[in-house]
Design an enzyme around this catalytic site. Structure first.
Site, PDB file in Angstrom:
ATOM      1  N   CYS A   1       0.831  -1.209   0.000  1.00 28.35           N
ATOM      2  CA  CYS A   1       0.000   0.000   0.000  1.00 28.35           C
ATOM      3  C   CYS A   1       0.865   1.257   0.000  1.00 28.35           C
ATOM      4  O   CYS A   1       1.941   1.289   0.565  1.00 28.35           O
ATOM      5  CB  CYS A   1      -0.884   0.028   1.243  1.00 28.35           C
ATOM      6  SG  CYS A   1      -1.883  -1.427   1.429  1.00 28.35           S
TER       7      CYS A   1
ATOM      8  N   ARG B   1       4.698   0.599  -6.027  1.00 28.80           N
ATOM      9  CA  ARG B   1       4.659  -0.257  -4.828  1.00 28.80           C
ATOM     10  C   ARG B   1       3.717  -1.442  -5.017  1.00 28.80           C
ATOM     11  O   ARG B   1       3.744  -2.393  -4.258  1.00 28.80           O
ATOM     12  CB  ARG B   1       4.244   0.572  -3.611  1.00 28.80           C
ATOM     13  CG  ARG B   1       5.207   1.702  -3.263  1.00 28.80           C
ATOM     14  CD  ARG B   1       4.632   2.637  -2.224  1.00 28.80           C
ATOM     15  NE  ARG B   1       4.430   1.998  -0.957  1.00 28.80           N
ATOM     16  CZ  ARG B   1       5.372   1.903  -0.003  1.00 28.80           C
ATOM     17  NH1 ARG B   1       6.551   2.431  -0.229  1.00 28.80           N
ATOM     18  NH2 ARG B   1       5.136   1.311   1.135  1.00 28.80           N
TER      19      ARG B   1
ATOM     20  N   GLY C   1      -0.823  -1.873   6.486  1.00 24.03           N
ATOM     21  CA  GLY C   1      -0.401  -2.805   7.538  1.00 24.03           C
ATOM     22  C   GLY C   1      -1.500  -3.823   7.785  1.00 24.03           C
ATOM     23  O   GLY C   1      -2.418  -3.970   6.984  1.00 24.03           O
TER      24      GLY C   1
ATOM     25  N   GLU D   1      18.307 -16.387  -9.349  1.00 25.85           N
ATOM     26  CA  GLU D   1      17.833 -15.009  -9.572  1.00 25.85           C
ATOM     27  C   GLU D   1      17.260 -14.865 -10.973  1.00 25.85           C
ATOM     28  O   GLU D   1      16.218 -14.252 -11.186  1.00 25.85           O
ATOM     29  CB  GLU D   1      18.979 -14.033  -9.329  1.00 25.85           C
ATOM     30  CG  GLU D   1      18.739 -12.611  -9.783  1.00 25.85           C
ATOM     31  CD  GLU D   1      17.517 -11.936  -9.159  1.00 25.85           C
ATOM     32  OE1 GLU D   1      16.974 -12.462  -8.175  1.00 25.85           O
ATOM     33  OE2 GLU D   1      17.094 -10.892  -9.694  1.00 25.85           O
TER      34      GLU D   1
ATOM     35  N   LYS E   1      13.435 -13.750 -11.857  1.00 25.70           N
ATOM     36  CA  LYS E   1      13.129 -12.603 -12.728  1.00 25.70           C
ATOM     37  C   LYS E   1      12.127 -12.987 -13.806  1.00 25.70           C
ATOM     38  O   LYS E   1      11.135 -12.320 -14.036  1.00 25.70           O
ATOM     39  CB  LYS E   1      14.433 -12.124 -13.375  1.00 25.70           C
ATOM     40  CG  LYS E   1      14.642 -10.644 -13.485  1.00 25.70           C
ATOM     41  CD  LYS E   1      14.248  -9.830 -12.296  1.00 25.70           C
ATOM     42  CE  LYS E   1      14.950 -10.237 -11.054  1.00 25.70           C
ATOM     43  NZ  LYS E   1      14.329  -9.911  -9.794  1.00 25.70           N
TER      44      LYS E   1
ATOM     45  N   GLU F   1       8.605 -13.846 -12.241  1.00 27.31           N
ATOM     46  CA  GLU F   1       7.788 -12.789 -11.623  1.00 27.31           C
ATOM     47  C   GLU F   1       7.303 -11.757 -12.630  1.00 27.31           C
ATOM     48  O   GLU F   1       6.325 -11.061 -12.363  1.00 27.31           O
ATOM     49  CB  GLU F   1       8.530 -12.115 -10.482  1.00 27.31           C
ATOM     50  CG  GLU F   1       9.723 -11.278 -10.869  1.00 27.31           C
ATOM     51  CD  GLU F   1      10.326 -10.560  -9.671  1.00 27.31           C
ATOM     52  OE1 GLU F   1       9.606 -10.205  -8.734  1.00 27.31           O
ATOM     53  OE2 GLU F   1      11.546 -10.358  -9.673  1.00 27.31           O
TER      54      GLU F   1
ATOM     55  N   HIS G   1      20.367 -35.732 -10.384  1.00 28.55           N
ATOM     56  CA  HIS G   1      19.702 -36.356  -9.227  1.00 28.55           C
ATOM     57  C   HIS G   1      18.201 -36.122  -9.264  1.00 28.55           C
ATOM     58  O   HIS G   1      17.574 -35.901  -8.239  1.00 28.55           O
ATOM     59  CB  HIS G   1      20.301 -35.795  -7.934  1.00 28.55           C
ATOM     60  CG  HIS G   1      21.768 -36.036  -7.829  1.00 28.55           C
ATOM     61  ND1 HIS G   1      22.309 -37.262  -7.522  1.00 28.55           N
ATOM     62  CD2 HIS G   1      22.817 -35.211  -8.070  1.00 28.55           C
ATOM     63  CE1 HIS G   1      23.621 -37.187  -7.530  1.00 28.55           C
ATOM     64  NE2 HIS G   1      23.969 -35.953  -7.859  1.00 28.55           N
TER      65      HIS G   1
ATOM     66  N   LYS H   1       6.165  -3.909  -4.510  1.00 26.58           N
ATOM     67  CA  LYS H   1       7.591  -3.589  -4.538  1.00 26.58           C
ATOM     68  C   LYS H   1       8.229  -3.817  -3.173  1.00 26.58           C
ATOM     69  O   LYS H   1       9.330  -4.296  -3.066  1.00 26.58           O
ATOM     70  CB  LYS H   1       7.815  -2.138  -4.957  1.00 26.58           C
ATOM     71  CG  LYS H   1       9.275  -1.727  -5.006  1.00 26.58           C
ATOM     72  CD  LYS H   1      10.066  -2.572  -5.977  1.00 26.58           C
ATOM     73  CE  LYS H   1      11.528  -2.219  -6.043  1.00 26.58           C
ATOM     74  NZ  LYS H   1      12.293  -3.176  -6.901  1.00 26.58           N
TER      75      LYS H   1
HETATM   76  C1  AGP Z   1      12.543  -9.195  -6.614  1.00 27.31           C
HETATM   77  O1  AGP Z   1      12.499  -8.946  -8.007  1.00 27.31           O
HETATM   78  C2  AGP Z   1      11.212  -9.016  -5.956  1.00 27.31           C
HETATM   79  N1  AGP Z   1      10.643  -7.762  -6.215  1.00 27.31           N
HETATM   80  C3  AGP Z   1      11.238  -9.392  -4.490  1.00 27.31           C
HETATM   81  O2  AGP Z   1      11.653 -10.733  -4.409  1.00 27.31           O
HETATM   82  C4  AGP Z   1      12.171  -8.550  -3.582  1.00 27.31           C
HETATM   83  O3  AGP Z   1      13.509  -8.806  -3.911  1.00 27.31           O
HETATM   84  C5  AGP Z   1      11.914  -8.962  -2.136  1.00 27.31           C
HETATM   85  O4  AGP Z   1      10.554  -8.654  -1.830  1.00 27.31           O
HETATM   86  C6  AGP Z   1      12.831  -8.239  -1.125  1.00 27.31           C
HETATM   87  O5  AGP Z   1      12.598  -6.856  -1.183  1.00 27.31           O
HETATM   88  P1  AGP Z   1      13.655  -5.887  -0.437  1.00 27.31           P
HETATM   89  O6  AGP Z   1      14.989  -6.073  -1.114  1.00 27.31           O
HETATM   90  O7  AGP Z   1      13.107  -4.517  -0.614  1.00 27.31           O
HETATM   91  O8  AGP Z   1      13.709  -6.316   1.021  1.00 27.31           O
END
Ligand code: AGP
Length: 609
Positions: free
Chosen positions: A2, A27, A99, A482, A486, A489, A505, A604
């Site tokens: 939010c 966000r 929250g 990673e 990417k 997501e 395995h 975000k």
């Molecule tokens: C990564 O591309 C994602 N947006 C997500 O996994 C992010 O890395 C994770 O939520 C951690 O966020 P932060 O680095 O702001 O703590």
């Protein structure tokens, strides 16, 4: 997560609120709304979906007022719809909230039973609005009512509260979700993050947990939950508007991938010492003797930050001779962690607000562990609560998918490794080689980015894939993880990542002519081992995309789709290998038409558990 914005001042609040919400779209959200107070009346306009829907409704209704609050909602309690969107009202009270109110069900039951309150939405936030409204019936001030209500709340909140009978006031409070106060001569701004107030003011104070801000045009006062007055040092926002605009790119994600040569130079600036083969880090705040006595690293993060920590494990163990444990923050915070005064807790986070990461930091501090933050957002909760830190200097990362921050998080760990390693086992010669490798990074990354058309052409062949497997060995295994995240997501394609040596395995059963396999095979100490794994893949017909070292023509025997990266030091090679994966994921997602900067269901900064 939010986004919250508030304005109390001498101008029409609506453009400030809508502009602030747009700045915080990154966000992640699924509905948006604003409330304006004028002439003893509160106008609330909210819509499901994008902010354009809200803006259209506002154009039609044209509400006015010089006091207002706004919200972009990432649904926790209740489906994304107009009824559950914020702001929420109860009598004269209107609120927005970021929250989770964990005891909302008990509070709701009591409000219904003892006060006959009726509810429209499924949200926990509406319960808080009614609780404040009930308190306001007997408390002499809005701030007293908010304090009295929040003392009964369990959970997290960044909350802005309006009372239409008090039109020149906003009362704000925070616990666990970020909230800052922006200060101008004739107005006060409240926001989840600094991007919402850029252009209005560069003067901010960051609220701490269990604090309330009482805001009127140009004035604010902060009290704690014991109603004691609190003072915070004013900070100056160093962000510029252009840092949060697309600058001609189609998406923030592409801009943030392409600006990495600059952001790498920014994180390295003033921090490399070639003569001594080490780094200079101003914010560690740690007595060098601690490095002699420390017995291990414990690295904690989520998502991409966790994978950066996993990559750092391979590098830091070699640079320092110390064991490195890496934990998902969401797992760590509920385990019985075995830590002591000789553990260095390294907190990796772009936003500095991720709830699980922040909770893990606080658990480490409760157990007397020294903590070091690798954080991008200046003034964020983690940045303010760690013992020492290394700012990533990557600039605002707006796209939900983290790219330049990952690169910066790995570089920051190498800088820490130089500092600690050189006080332990790392020789000056080895240190100098690492410093030189870091100095070469911006140009090497640029040379990979210059291949973006070729990578785009390769990605076009895989846009219809249903599954993709990533295989990497040693420090390239976290890069495989990673890269898989990417693609997953932002394109919604199912992906998996394995250590290349692990494939036989079990995962090898998945390989057939349909399955695209991204295979990391650059020149390094494990090249021959990795070649034999590659042969196993080819023997089973996988559709290979290979990341290899420039000049290694042998790779063309295995695939037409070879992406070359410059030859590099073992510690910077994984950083380079990740760059084409960022572009690959981006182009696949664009060709699939997904919402590249705000992928479905994602936020975000995940400021709730
Ligand atoms: C990564 O591309 C994602 N947006 C997500 O996994 C992010 O890395 C994770 O939520 C951690 O966020 P932060 O680095 O702001 O703590």
């Amino acid at each position: 997560m939010c986004g919250i914005i508030g304005y109390v001042g001498k101008q029409d609040a609506m453009p400030v609120l809508v502009g602030g919400l747009r700045r915080m779209e990154y966000r992640g959200y699924d509905s948006a709304g604003i409330a304006l107070v004028s002439g003893g009346h509160t106008a609330v306009v909210k819509r499901k979906g994008k902010i354009t829907n809200l803006a259209d409704a506002l154009t039609a209704k044209k509400p006015t007022g010089m006091t207002g609050i706004g919200h972009t909602r990432w649904a926790t309690h209740g489906v994304p719809n107009e009824v559950n969107a914020h702001p929420h009202q109860a009598g004269h009270i209107t609120i927005v909230h970021n929250g989770i109110i964990e005891n909302y069900a008990d509070l709701k039951e009591r409000l219904i039973k003892d006060h006959g309150r009726k509810f429209e939405s499924e949200t926990d936030t509406e319960v808080l609005a009614h609780l404040i409204s009930v308190k306001r019936e007997k408390d002499e001030s809005l701030e007293a009512a908010v304090l009295s209500a929040l003392l009964e709340v369990e959970g997290t909140f960044a909350v802005l509260v309006l009372d239409e009978r008090d039109p020149d006031k906003i009362v704000a409070a925070r616990r666990g979700s970020p909230l800052l106060v922006g200060i101008a001569d004739d107005a006060i701004f409240l926001a989840s993050d600094a991007t919402a107030v850029i252009g209005h003011t560069d003067r901010v104070v960051y609220m701490e947990d269990d604090e309330i801000a009482i805001c009127t045009p140009g004035k604010y006062e902060i009290i704690d939950f014991k109603a004691q007055h609190k003072r915070h040092e004013e900070q100056q926002i160093k962000l510029e508007l252009k840092a949060i605009e697309k600058a001609g790119y189609d998406h923030f994600l592409l801009k943030e991938i392409m600006e990495q040569p600059k952001t790498i130079a920014d994180i390295l600036r003033g921090r490399l010492d070639l003569d001594a083969g080490t780094s200079h880090l101003g914010g560690l705040n740690t007595d060098p003797k601690f490095y002699q006595q420390m017995t291990r690293f414990l690295t904690i993060g989520c998502g991409t930050a966790y994978y950066a920590g996993l990559l750092g494990q391979y590098l830091l163990e070699r640079m320092t001779g110390l064991p490195v444990d890496v934990e998902f923050a969401s797992e760590f915070r509920y385990r019985e962690p075995v830590v002591n005064g000789h553990t260095l807790g390294m907190i990796v986070t772009q936003s500095g607000e991720t709830a699980d990461t922040l909770a893990s930091l606080r658990e480490l501090k409760r157990r007397g562990t020294r903590t070091l933050g690798l954080v991008n957002v200046v003034g964020s909760s983690v940045a303010r609560e760690v013992d020492g830190g290394v700012y990533l200097h990557a600039g605002p990362e707006i796209s939900v998918a983290s790219t330049k921050a990952f690169t910066a998080q790995v570089i920051a760990q190498i800088l820490v490794g130089l500092q600690i390693g050189r006080s332990r086992k790392l020789s000056a010669t080895d240190g100098k080689a690492i410093v030189r490798a870091l100095e070469a990074l911006p140009a090497q990354v640029q040379s990979i980015l210059d291949q973006h058309e070729r990578i785009k052409a390769i990605s076009a062949k895989f846009a219809d894939a249903k599954n993709v497997m990533y295989l990497g060995r040693d420090a390239l295994y976290p890069v495989a993880l990673e890269g898989a995240l990417k693609l997953k997501e932002i394109s919604y394609i199912h992906t998996e990542a394995y250590p290349a040596g692990e494939m036989k395995h079990g995962p090898v059963a998945l390989i057939d002519e349909e399955l695209p396999i991204v295979y990391f095979h650059p020149k390094n100490d494990l090249y021959d081992k990795t070649r034999s794994n590659l042969e196993e893949v080819r023997a089973r017909g996988g559709r290979l995309i290979i990341v290899g070292t420039e000049g290694d023509e042998s790779l063309k025997e295995f695939s037409d789709d070879v992406i070359y990266i410059p030859d590099a030091h073992a510690y910077t090679q994984p950083i380079l290998a990740n760059i084409p994966m960022q572009l690959f994921a981006y182009y696949v997602a664009v060709s699939r038409g997904t919402d590249v900067d705000q992928p479905r269901n994602l936020a975000k900064s995940v400021t709730v558990e």
